[in-house]
Design a protein around this motif. Structure first.
Motif, mmCIF file in Angstrom:
data_model
loop_
_atom_site.group_PDB
_atom_site.id
_atom_site.type_symbol
_atom_site.label_atom_id
_atom_site.label_comp_id
_atom_site.label_asym_id
_atom_site.label_seq_id
_atom_site.Cartn_x
_atom_site.Cartn_y
_atom_site.Cartn_z
ATOM 1 N N GLY A 145 -1.510 -3.510 -7.080
ATOM 2 C CA GLY A 145 -1.106 -4.903 -6.989
ATOM 3 C C GLY A 145 0.234 -5.198 -7.622
ATOM 4 O O GLY A 145 0.687 -6.345 -7.614
ATOM 5 N N GLU A 182 1.039 -4.611 -10.944
ATOM 6 C CA GLU A 182 0.990 -4.840 -12.394
ATOM 7 C C GLU A 182 1.379 -3.570 -13.151
ATOM 8 O O GLU A 182 1.170 -2.455 -12.670
ATOM 9 C CB GLU A 182 -0.422 -5.272 -12.815
ATOM 10 C CG GLU A 182 -0.914 -6.552 -12.172
ATOM 11 C CD GLU A 182 -0.250 -7.800 -12.740
ATOM 12 O OE1 GLU A 182 0.543 -7.679 -13.707
ATOM 13 O OE2 GLU A 182 -0.518 -8.894 -12.217
ATOM 14 N N ARG A 235 -9.191 -10.784 -11.744
ATOM 15 C CA ARG A 235 -8.050 -11.088 -10.875
ATOM 16 C C ARG A 235 -7.828 -12.597 -10.764
ATOM 17 O O ARG A 235 -6.689 -13.078 -10.860
ATOM 18 C CB ARG A 235 -8.306 -10.493 -9.495
ATOM 19 C CG ARG A 235 -7.226 -10.823 -8.461
ATOM 20 C CD ARG A 235 -7.507 -10.096 -7.165
ATOM 21 N NE ARG A 235 -8.875 -10.321 -6.712
ATOM 22 C CZ ARG A 235 -9.488 -9.606 -5.782
ATOM 23 N NH1 ARG A 235 -8.858 -8.587 -5.219
ATOM 24 N NH2 ARG A 235 -10.727 -9.874 -5.424
ATOM 25 N N ASN A 292 -2.606 -9.545 -10.303
ATOM 26 C CA ASN A 292 -2.590 -8.961 -8.963
ATOM 27 C C ASN A 292 -3.369 -7.649 -9.002
ATOM 28 O O ASN A 292 -2.945 -6.687 -9.637
ATOM 29 C CB ASN A 292 -1.154 -8.711 -8.506
ATOM 30 C CG ASN A 292 -0.387 -9.997 -8.325
ATOM 31 O OD1 ASN A 292 -0.908 -10.960 -7.769
ATOM 32 N ND2 ASN A 292 0.842 -10.032 -8.809
ATOM 33 N N ASP A 333 -5.527 -5.083 -6.396
ATOM 34 C CA ASP A 333 -5.955 -4.729 -5.047
ATOM 35 C C ASP A 333 -7.070 -3.693 -5.140
ATOM 36 O O ASP A 333 -6.825 -2.504 -5.356
ATOM 37 C CB ASP A 333 -4.762 -4.175 -4.263
ATOM 38 C CG ASP A 333 -5.122 -3.842 -2.824
ATOM 39 O OD1 ASP A 333 -6.267 -4.125 -2.432
ATOM 40 O OD2 ASP A 333 -4.258 -3.301 -2.115
#
Length: 736
Positions: free
Chosen positions: A342, A344, A452, A458, A460
């Motif tokens: 994501g 990070e 999240r 972020n 995923d």
């Protein structure tokens, strides 16, 4: 005193004597390597047997040399075409051409390499000859002890080469310290001859004139000023190989040095065979250098493992795990990968491997914590809790997922204890702690979604924990694995389930089966591979039974599979990938498989898949159960694998056999040296499958191996095992 105690004592002495004396050993070895070139150069440049030096030219040249200054020594070099002159006077030191008398001075400020090396070799240039002698004795001792500390095994690793060099070259490498000790004790050196006295000192040219009356000076190899104003000459052998050797010249005449250097001295200096014996000594010096350097470096690596590794704050988020059986480590890794995917900046680490100051560098801590024993934190995290102080984590926020099982008295006790400790150290909960009961997959995904959303991160998580669709499987074959007529065994069966179409699965994946609608499914490890047969799945099922109200009761799923589901019956199942417990993608990777009872389930598949690859690497199975003749599960398969080489080694432990009485963790401790070799030198992956208590005992035994064989401190050994779990080198699949 047991052999194990003697061995540990030898290891301690071997290690610390070598470490303390490493500087002295290196000086002795390196200067010995330099001195080994002296016979090589002398043999290459000096007169050959039967060679002839122009005596007249030699006399004229030496006269010119002595007019310029007094030489300390001369050598006939380049096959008699030149003289090499040594001495303090720069006007004479250097090369002198025999035919022309041309002088090439020695480099300004140059040193006599061989003389300096000899001084270092014998006294360290500090008059410390006794230190060198003691070091020679101790070097001999640790070299003799070496083979008793590690058996010869060929492996391409640092300590593998150390052991191989030590074993294979021992007869050669021993010659250096053995002859040094003999010279120190004057063993085999012969009696020193009575040297002649001179009434007046003689120069080298005068000595050659005097010696020329009795000796063939055309065979001169070298000369040097000697004790009491005498000169020592060295003559090359004649064409028949005779009449060479050393002579002392005085103003009264020539006295031969009877017998010449002793054989012990010649072996030590590498002069007994000319150039090739010098080359042999150089090779011995290189071997000793390899042993010293690899031994030192292995100690440095052990010291590095004894230190808790700091973690740099490379981002805002630390994802940590307190894992006992690997589940928490797997989930933490999935969260970390989701954050990285994501965008990070996050760091992943086992929490037990961190110091409080390492953790405090991160504003946000996300931690997955499991529970062990009776509601305790995992072994690797206990040291951190002991180190924590108030305000260590002041201003830091954290969120925690605690793993547990409500069938235990202290549900999620490990996570609760860790949470309490973090709060006491000043950390603030960013989210309320979430608890997972049994299979943590659903709870983990929900917690990750909360992290999240509520922490605005972020993350995923797509595809990191895939959920499989149900599949219909038919009971194709059953075979009982224990002996029905044996006492005190547990009824265990091999079951083959067959799909109507090709399926994707690997050994160690999980098949979840429910006995009926609304029932909680039971997970079984897959013991076969779709790479061999994509439609047939092998399971190992132990019948769970007990007596209640005078009647025999069965577990819902095991009873259904072994008592109700007849051959040909179709069951609904779910195949869940379990990559954290699949065999290595590279079948040549070394593995250690440790199982007790029905925990053996995935390992027949490990063996079958590796055999089918044609590239099976080293594999060691340690299996335990109650009775060898009653419940040695999958015995035929493993003995066949042992015979064809797919399985390298197999150790068993049968706890209720009179002549055994051991458990798998006992076998690890008994085979500590072998286990250390597989763990550290072969870098084997370790798979542990069985009851939770067994896995915890095995982890303790692995840590003990690192302490007894690797020299780690107990805390450092536990941290090392925890880091291996986090890195996936130690993998566990456990049940209650």
């Amino acid at each position: 005193m047991s052999f194990a105690t003697v061995r540990r004592t030898l290891i301690f002495l071997h290690r610390w004597i070598a470490l303390i004396l490493t500087p002295v050993f290196l000086v002795i070895i390196l200067t010995g390597a330099v001195l080994s070139f002296r016979p090589i150069l002398n043999d290459a440049q000096g007169p050959r047997p039967g060679a002839s030096v122009d005596v007249a030219a030699l006399g004229r040249l030496l006269g010119a040399v002595e007019k310029a200054g007094q030489p300390g020594a001369i050598s006939v070099v380049e096959g008699g075409r030149a003289l090499r002159v040594m001495g303090q006077d720069p006007a004479v030191a250097g090369r002198w051409d025999m035919a022309t008398g041309d002088h090439t001075p020695a480099p300004a400020g140059g040193i006599d390499i061989f003389r300096t090396a000899e001084g270092l070799h014998k006294t360290l240039l500090l008059g410390l000859g006794l230190v060198v002698e003691v070091a020679s004795f101790l070097m001999l001792g640790i070299m003799i002890a070496g083979p008793f500390l590690a058996w010869l095994r060929f492996r391409n690793s640092l300590m593998g080469w150390h052991t191989a060099v030590g074993w294979l070259l021992l007869p050669l490498t021993l010659t250096s310290p053995v002859t040094a000790v003999m010279l120190s004790l004057h063993i085999g050196t012969g009696s020193r001859p009575e040297l002649p006295r001179t009434k007046r000192p003689v120069t080298i040219s005068q000595a050659l004139d005097i010696a020329g009356r009795d000796l063939d000076i055309s065979r001169l190899a070298g000369a040097r000023r000697f004790r009491g104003g005498t000169v020592m000459l060295q003559l090359a052998p004649d064409a028949a190989g005779r009449n060479g050797g050393g002579f002392v010249v005085t103003d009264q005449g020539v006295t031969p040095l009877v017998g010449g250097p002793s054989l012990v001295k010649q072996i030590h200096e590498g002069t007994w065979g000319g150039a090739w014996s010098g080359a042999l000594n150089f090779g011995i010096s290189l071997a000793l250098l390899v042993l010293t350097v690899t031994g030192l470096w292995s100690w440095v690596r052990r010291k590095a493992r004894n230190r808790t590794r700091p973690v740099k704050g490379g981002g805002d988020i630390l994802v940590a795990h307190a894992s006992q059986t690997g589940t928490a480590a797997r989930l933490a890794k999935a969260l970390f990968e989701g954050l990285v995917a994501g965008g990070e900046k996050a760091t992943l680490a086992p929490i037990g491997a961190l110091k409080p100051v390492d953790i405090a560098r991160f504003p946000l801590l996300l931690v997955v914590a499991s529970t062990t024993g009776e509601g305790e934190v995992p072994d690797g995290a206990r040291a951190l809790l002991k180190r924590l102080k108030p305000n260590d984590f002041k201003g830091m926020r954290f969120a925690m997922l605690a793993l547990g099982d409500r069938s235990y008295t202290h549900f999620c006790g490990g996570g609760q204890s860790l949470r309490t400790a973090l709060v006491a150290a000043g950390a603030v909960e960013a989210l309320h702690m979430r608890e997972a009961d049994g299979d943590p997959s659903a709870a983990f995904l929900a917690w990750a979604d909360t992290v999240r959303g509520e922490l605005a991160l972020n993350c995923d998580m797509a595809g990191l924990l895939p959920v499989s669709a149900p599949v219909a499987l038919t009971v194709a074959e059953r075979q009982r694995l224990d002996a029905p007529d044996a006492a005190n065994t547990q009824e265990t069966w091999k079951i083959w389930l067959e799909g109507a179409q090709d399926l994707a699965f690997r050994p160690g994946d999980l098949v979840r089966i429910a006995a009926g609608a609304g029932e909680r499914p039971r997970s079984y490890s897959v013991g076969s591979s779709s790479r061999i047969d994509p439609r047939r799945i092998a399971l190992t099922v132990r019948l769970h039974d007990w007596t209640e109200d005078g009647a025999r009761r069965f577990g819902r799923v095991s009873g259904f599979l072994l008592r109700e589901a007849k051959q040909g019956v179709t069951v609904e199942a779910q195949i869940d990938p379990h990559p954290a417990f699949n065999p290595p993608d590279d079948p040549a990777r070394a593995i250690v498989m440790i199982a007790a009872g029905s925990g053996i389930a995935p390992f027949p598949g490990f063996i079958a898949e590796r055999r089918a690859s044609g590239r099976a690497g080293p594999a060691w199975l340690i299996f335990g159960n109650r009775h060898r003749d009653g419940d040695f599960l999958w015995r035929d398969a493993f003995e066949t694998a042992l015979a064809d080489g797919t399985l390298t080694r197999m150790d068993t432990a049968f706890s209720r056999d009179v002549d055994d009485g051991a458990r798998v963790q006992d076998r690890l401790r008994e085979q500590a040296a072998t286990a250390f070799d597989w763990l550290v030198e072969k870098q084997a992956m370790v798979y542990i499958c069985g009851r939770r208590a067994m896995s915890e005992a095995v982890l303790e035994a692995l840590a003990d191996v690192l302490v007894t064989e690797g020299g780690l401190k107990p805390e450092a050994a536990r941290v090392e095992i925890e880091q291996w779990i986090g890195a996936g080198r130690v993998r566990m699949d456990t049940f209650d």
